[in-house]
Design a protein around this motif. Structure first.
Motif, short mmCIF file in Angstrom:
data_model
loop_
_atom_site.label_atom_id
_atom_site.label_comp_id
_atom_site.label_asym_id
_atom_site.label_seq_id
_atom_site.Cartn_x
_atom_site.Cartn_y
_atom_site.Cartn_z
N THR A 80 4.46 -2.41 7.13
CA THR A 80 5.13 -2.24 8.30
C THR A 80 5.20 -3.57 9.07
O THR A 80 6.08 -4.15 9.64
N ASP A 296 10.06 4.16 8.63
CA ASP A 296 8.44 3.98 8.05
C ASP A 296 8.13 5.41 7.50
O ASP A 296 8.51 6.23 7.94
N GLU A 297 6.97 5.51 6.51
CA GLU A 297 6.45 6.68 6.03
C GLU A 297 7.55 7.53 5.77
O GLU A 297 7.70 8.71 6.08
N ARG A 397 -7.57 -2.66 8.21
CA ARG A 397 -7.56 -2.21 9.49
C ARG A 397 -8.74 -1.84 10.29
O ARG A 397 -8.98 -2.05 11.35
#
Ligand SMILES: Nc1ncnc2c1ncn2[C@@H]1O[C@H](COP(=O)(O)OP(=O)(O)OP(=O)(O)O)[C@@H](O)[C@H]1O
Ligand SMILES: [Mg+2]
Length: 465
Positions: A80, A296-297, A397
Motif C-alpha cells: 500500500t 487494494d486487497e 506494523r
C-alpha cells in the motif's frame, strides 16, 4: 464555477485516504529511476520501488492505456505504501483513485457499477475553452438609487480603463450584487468572464498604492492592464469522466459529488458523454489523461468483478490499474477454484507482477526512525534498538503501533524522551499476534465457538503467517 470546486473535492479525498502512510511522499527515485536508499519517506524495497517507477514513467508519458500491475507480497511489506508513493509522484493533473476490494460490496449500487465509476474517476479529461473576458482597472462604480421606492431593480454604471482606453458599461442588478460581494472599489483591477458574469479581483492598481484606507494587510498590487478591455483567453479545465457523468446524470448536478450520493448512472448517459468527448478530441478541444486506479486487497473481489476488469482493461480509455494482495494460493471468491493470489488465471495473465520482500532489521530501524519523526516522538537510542528488535521478531506494523502507545506512556510519567521502560511497558500491555495466539491456545476452553483443533495443537505460526 463548478470546475474549481470539482478539483477541491478531489483533493479532500486524497488527504482523507492517507494516514498510516502519511510519511510517504513519493517513491524516492532519482532521475534515472534508481531508488535512493532512504528518500521521500521510503526505505529499502528497492526492486519493487524501481519497478513502480518504470510504470509511473509510462503513465506520465500518457501513451498507454489498460495496463495492469499486481503488487504481491507478505503483509506489512509496503504494498500500500508503494501505491501511495506512486500517487504522490503523479502530478495533481493526473487522476488517482483508490478503493479497497471489500468496499465494492457495501455500496448501494451493483458491484460492476461501482467498478465502472472507479474506472471513470481515474480517467481525466483536459478541456480547453476559449472565453471572452473584460479586464481593466475600475475607475468608478456608480449605482442609481431607484427613483420610486419599490421600483424594479437597481441599475448602475461601471467605468473600466486600461492604459490605452476607457469604457463605461451598464450594470444590471446581478452584476451590482456580484461587485458588492467581491467588495470591488475604484482602483481595483478586475476580470469579468463575459459568459458567466463571474468577477475576479486581480489586485489593486499600482497607481493607487497610496490610498492607505482602501488596503487590507494582504493587498496585492498589479499593473493597470494595457491594450483592449476585451480579451480572449484560453482556459483549461481538468475534470474526470466520472465528474462529467455525475453532472449530466442528475438534476442536483455537481452537488452529488460532495455527498457521494451519485447513485447508478445510466449507460445511455455514459454513451452520450463518450461520444461527446470523442468529438471534442477530434476538434482538438479536449485530451484524455489516463490516470491510475488502485484496488487494494484485490482478493476480496469476486469472479464477476474479475471478469469485468478483464473487459474494462481493453477499453481504449482505460486507466492504469494497480492492484495489491497479500494472499497466496487461495480460492477465488464466488467459485470453488483455487488460484494464485485468489485472482483468476486469465486476469493474472494480463498483470505485470511486482513482488515485495520482508524487511531486514536495518530497514525496519530506518522505517521506525521515519515514523518517530512523523509522529513527533523523541526516542532514546536504546529504546529504538529494542523496538527494532521487536519489529523484527513480531511485525513492522506492531512496532509502528508501539511508537504512539509508548509515547503516551512516556507522557504519562511526565518524561520527554521515550525510554526502554516505556517500550517494555506497552509491550506487556499490548500483545502481538504470536503472543495473542499463544494465549488463546492456553485458555481456549474458556472462549466460545472454539475450533482450535483445526489449527493443529498450538502451532502459533500457522496463524501468524
Ligand atoms: N519501504 C517503506 N518505507 C517506509 N515505510 C514503509 C515501507 N514499507 C512499509 N512502510 C510502512 O509500514 C506500514 C505497513 O506497510 P503497508 O501498509 O504498505 O503494508 P502492505 O504490504 O500493504 O500490507 P498488507 O498486505 O497487510 O496490506 C505502513 O505504515 C507503511 O507506510
Ligand atoms: Mg496494504
Amino acid at each position: 464555477m463548478t470546475e474549481l470546486k470539482l478539483s477541491e473535492s478531489r483533493d479532500l479525498t486524497r488527504i482523507e485516504r492517507i494516514g498510516a502512510h502519511s510519511h510517504i511522499r513519493g517513491l524516492g527515485l532519482d532521475s534515472s529511476l534508481e531508488p535512493r536508499d532512504v528518500s521521500e519517506g521510503m526505505v529499502g524495497q528497492a526492486q519493487a520501488r524501481k519497478a513502480a517507477g518504470v510504470i509511473l514513467q509510462m503513465i506520465k508519458d500518457g501513451k498507454i492505456a489498460g495496463r495492469a500491475i499486481l503488487l504481491a507480497g507478505q503483509p506489512g511489506t509496503g504494498k500500500t505504501a508503494i501505491a501511495m508513493g506512486m500517487a504522490k509522484s503523479l502530478g495533481l493533473e493526473t487522476p488517482f483513485s483508490m478503493l479497497s476490494g471489500s468496499e465494492i460490496f457495501s455500496l448501494e449500487m451493483s458491484k460492476t457499477e461501482a467498478l465502472m465509476q472507479a474506472f471513470r474517476k481515474s480517467i481525466g479529461v483536459r478541456i480547453k475553452e476559449e472565453t471572452e473576458i473584460i479586464e481593466g482597472e475600475v475607475v468608478e462604480i456608480q449605482i442609481d438609487r431607484p427613483a420610486v421606492s419599490g421600483a424594479a431593480s437597481k441599475t448602475g454604471k461601471l467605468t473600466l480603463k486600461t492604459t490605452d482606453m476607457e469604457t463605461v458599461y451598464d450594470l444590471g442588478a446581478k452584476m451590482i450584487e456580484a461587485l458588492g460581494k467581491e467588495k470591488v472599489q475604484s482602483g481595483d483591477v478586475i476580470a469579468i468572464d463575459k459568459a458567466s458574469g463571474k468577477i475576479t479581483k486581480l489586485g489593486r492598481s499600482f497607481s493607487r498604492s497610496r490610498d492607505y484606507d482602501a488596503m487590507g494587510p494582504q493587498t496585492k498590487f498589479v499593473q493597470c492592464p494595457d491594450g483592449e478591455l476585451q480579451k480572449r483567453k484560453e482556459v483549461v479545465h481538468s475534470v474526470t469522466l466520472h465528474e462529467i457523468d455525475v453532472i449530466n446524470s442528475r438534476t442536483q448536478g455537481f452537488l452529488a459529488l460532495f455527498t457521494g450520493d451519485t447513485g447508478e448512472i445510466r449507460a445511455e448517459v455514459r454513451e452520450q458523454i463518450d461520444t461527446k468527448v470523442a468529438e471534442w478530441r477530434e476538434e482538438g478541444k479536449a485530451e484524455i489523461v489516463p490516470g491510475v486506479l488502485f484496488i487494494d486487497e484485490v482478493h476480496m473481489l469476486d469472479i464477476e468483478c474479475f471478469s469485468f476488469l478483464n473487459r474494462a482493461l481493453e477499453n481504449e480509455m482505460a486507466p492504469i490499474l494497480v492492484v495489491a494482495t497479500n494472499r497466496g494460493i487461495t480460492s477465488i471468491r464466488g467459485t470453488n477454484y483455487k488460484s494464485p493470489h485468489g485472482i483468476p488465471i486469465d486476469l493474472l495473465d494480463r498483470l505485470l507482477i511486482i513482488t515485495t520482500q520482508p524487511y531486514s532489521e536495518d530497514e525496519i530501524r530506518k522505517i521506525l526512525d521515519i515514523r518517530c519523526q512523523e509522529e513527533d516522538v523523541e526516542m532514546s537510542e536504546d529504546a529504538k534498538q529494542l523496538l527494532t528488535k521487536i519489529g523484527h521478531e513480531t511485525s513492522l506494523r506492531y512496532a509502528i503501533h508501539l511508537i504512539t502507545a509508548s509515547a503516551l506512556n512516556c507522557r504519562k510519567r511526565k518524561g520527554m524522551v521515550v525510554e526502554v521502560q516505556d517500550i517494555t511497558r506497552v509491550y506487556s500491555l499490548f500483545l502481538d499476534v504470536r503472543r495473542s495466539t499463544q494465549y488463546l491456545m492456553e485458555y481456549q476452553k474458556e472462549y466460545m465457538f472454539n475450533e482450535a483443533s483445526i489449527v493443529d495443537g498450538g502451532d502459533a505460526d500457522a496463524i501468524h503467517d
